[in-house]
Write a protein that holds these residues in place. Structure first.
Motif, short mmCIF file in Angstrom:
data_model
loop_
_atom_site.label_atom_id
_atom_site.label_comp_id
_atom_site.label_asym_id
_atom_site.label_seq_id
_atom_site.Cartn_x
_atom_site.Cartn_y
_atom_site.Cartn_z
N ALA A 113 -44.68 -93.79 17.62
CA ALA A 113 -45.11 -92.83 16.60
C ALA A 113 -46.40 -92.16 17.06
CB ALA A 113 -45.35 -93.54 15.27
N ASP A 114 -46.51 -90.89 16.78
CA ASP A 114 -47.75 -90.17 17.03
C ASP A 114 -48.74 -90.52 15.93
OD1 ASP A 114 -46.69 -88.84 19.27
OD2 ASP A 114 -45.80 -87.32 17.98
N LEU A 115 -49.97 -90.78 16.31
CA LEU A 115 -51.04 -91.03 15.35
C LEU A 115 -52.07 -89.91 15.47
CD1 LEU A 115 -51.66 -94.85 15.90
CD2 LEU A 115 -50.24 -93.75 14.18
N PRO A 116 -52.93 -89.75 14.48
CA PRO A 116 -53.94 -88.69 14.57
C PRO A 116 -54.85 -88.81 15.80
CG PRO A 116 -53.82 -89.53 12.35
CD PRO A 116 -52.95 -90.43 13.20
N CYS A 117 -54.98 -90.03 16.33
CA CYS A 117 -55.88 -90.22 17.47
C CYS A 117 -55.24 -91.04 18.59
CB CYS A 117 -57.17 -90.88 17.01
SG CYS A 117 -56.91 -92.45 16.17
N GLY A 118 -53.92 -91.01 18.72
CA GLY A 118 -53.24 -91.77 19.77
C GLY A 118 -51.77 -91.96 19.46
N ALA A 119 -51.29 -93.17 19.65
CA ALA A 119 -49.88 -93.49 19.42
C ALA A 119 -49.76 -94.95 18.99
CB ALA A 119 -49.07 -93.24 20.68
N ALA A 120 -48.60 -95.30 18.45
CA ALA A 120 -48.33 -96.68 18.06
C ALA A 120 -46.93 -97.04 18.53
CB ALA A 120 -48.42 -96.84 16.55
N VAL A 121 -46.73 -98.32 18.80
CA VAL A 121 -45.41 -98.83 19.18
C VAL A 121 -45.07 -100.01 18.27
CG1 VAL A 121 -45.54 -98.10 21.59
CG2 VAL A 121 -46.34 -100.36 20.97
#
Length: 80
Positions: free
Chosen positions: A45-53
């Motif tokens: 997932a795209d995050l406001p300041c990076g990504a998550a898995v």
């Protein structure tokens, strides 16, 4: 993506300076293009300041967020 997430003091924090900050993560997870065709896949997932898995088999167990610089370094290394 924006550079920062909106952090706030958790309602579970104490009244002194010892507190926990939380941020809402507006994540729309999708299957990674590097996952297999079966049920066992990694979601990103795209995050406001990076990504998550997260693990698609256990999405309720949470996710692992990466700051933008670390996510970019991971992708550069993984795609070699």
């Amino acid at each position: 993506m924006t550079d920062q997430m909106m952090w706030r003091k958790s309602s579970y924090s104490g009244v002194n300076n010892d507190c926990v900050e939380v941020a809402h993560i507006p994540a729309g997870f999708r299957k990674s293009s590097y996952s297999g065709h079966d049920q066992n896949c990694v979601e990103v997932a795209d995050l406001p300041c990076g990504a998550a898995v997260r693990d698609s088999k256990n999405p309720a167990k949470g996710h692992f967020p990466f700051p933008a610089a670390e996510w970019s370094a991971f992708l550069r290394t993984a795609l070699r």
